[in-house]
Motif scaffolding. Structure first.
Motif, short mmCIF file in Angstrom:
data_model
loop_
_atom_site.label_atom_id
_atom_site.label_comp_id
_atom_site.label_asym_id
_atom_site.label_seq_id
_atom_site.Cartn_x
_atom_site.Cartn_y
_atom_site.Cartn_z
N UNK A 1 0.83 -1.22 0.00
CA UNK A 1 0.00 0.00 0.00
C UNK A 1 0.86 1.27 0.00
N UNK A 2 2.14 1.11 -0.33
CA UNK A 2 3.09 2.25 -0.30
C UNK A 2 2.60 3.45 -1.10
N UNK A 3 2.04 3.20 -2.29
CA UNK A 3 1.68 4.30 -3.19
C UNK A 3 0.33 4.91 -2.88
N UNK A 4 -0.37 4.33 -1.89
CA UNK A 4 -1.67 4.87 -1.50
C UNK A 4 -1.47 5.88 -0.37
N UNK A 5 -2.04 7.07 -0.55
CA UNK A 5 -1.86 8.15 0.41
C UNK A 5 -2.66 7.91 1.70
N UNK B 1 -5.17 10.66 2.15
CA UNK B 1 -6.36 10.45 1.32
C UNK B 1 -7.34 9.53 2.06
N UNK C 1 -8.98 11.35 5.20
CA UNK C 1 -9.98 12.36 4.83
C UNK C 1 -11.21 11.69 4.21
N UNK C 2 -10.96 10.62 3.44
CA UNK C 2 -12.05 9.90 2.79
C UNK C 2 -12.96 9.21 3.82
N UNK D 1 -13.49 10.22 6.87
CA UNK D 1 -14.29 11.30 7.48
C UNK D 1 -15.42 11.70 6.53
N UNK D 2 -15.09 11.89 5.25
CA UNK D 2 -16.09 12.31 4.27
C UNK D 2 -17.21 11.30 4.11
N UNK D 3 -16.86 10.01 4.04
CA UNK D 3 -17.88 8.96 3.86
C UNK D 3 -18.78 8.86 5.09
N UNK E 1 -3.23 -0.36 5.19
CA UNK E 1 -2.22 0.70 5.11
C UNK E 1 -1.52 0.88 6.46
N UNK F 1 -14.86 16.83 1.83
CA UNK F 1 -13.93 15.77 2.27
C UNK F 1 -13.72 14.72 1.17
N UNK G 1 -3.64 12.27 -2.59
CA UNK G 1 -3.30 11.09 -3.41
C UNK G 1 -2.65 11.51 -4.74
N UNK H 1 0.79 0.46 -6.61
CA UNK H 1 -0.16 -0.11 -5.66
C UNK H 1 -1.58 0.39 -5.88
#
Lengths: 87, 87
Positions: A33-37, A40, A43-44, A46-48, A81, B15, B23, B35
């Motif tokens: 999962x290195x390339x996944x922020x 992101x 925040x996602x 929280x948003x969901x 992650x 958000x 990202x 990834x």
């Protein structure tokens, strides 16, 4: 017309929620999962959660379902992650 | 109550749209997208485009803006992903 609009909305919800499935599957099988922020994901989440609250307040079952399922899938990705970061 | 619900909805939209920024920044600066699932990006682009269409049909500016901006950001991420795949 109204039915057509509803079908477009449902298709949109299925796509944006379902899109999380191949990402979660990829992260689960590779363990990478290195390339996944991380920001992101945080925040996602929280948003969901806010979208689910919005759906509850508006009594809109589509908004609740689409974002609730996304929240579970993104939560799974966040778990993978954090597990990778902590080694 | 109605204003409160609108604020929750706006916060949710900010958000889930804004989450794409860190990202995209990460993928841009590292140049790494291994990834990130290509299938996720492709389905997400379709879903966001459908959301924009839904917003247009419902004349809902919040849905159009939130998903339109997300579409641009995810489109950027898809560009970086395809560029990396093609080497």
């Amino acid at each position: 017309m109204s039915t057509f609009v509803t079908v477009i909305g449902l298709a949109a919800a299925v796509c944006t929620t379902g899109a999380n499935l191949p990402q979660l599957k990829k992260a689960w099988t590779t363990g990478q999962t290195d390339d996944i922020s991380l920001n992101m994901l945080l925040v996602l989440v929280c948003g969901l959660a806010l979208w689910v609250a919005y759906g509850v307040l508006k009594a809109d079952i589509i908004i609740i379902l689409a974002n609730g399922i996304s929240l579970i899938l993104i939560g799974g990705l966040l778990y993978l992650k954090v597990r990778e970061i902590r080694g």
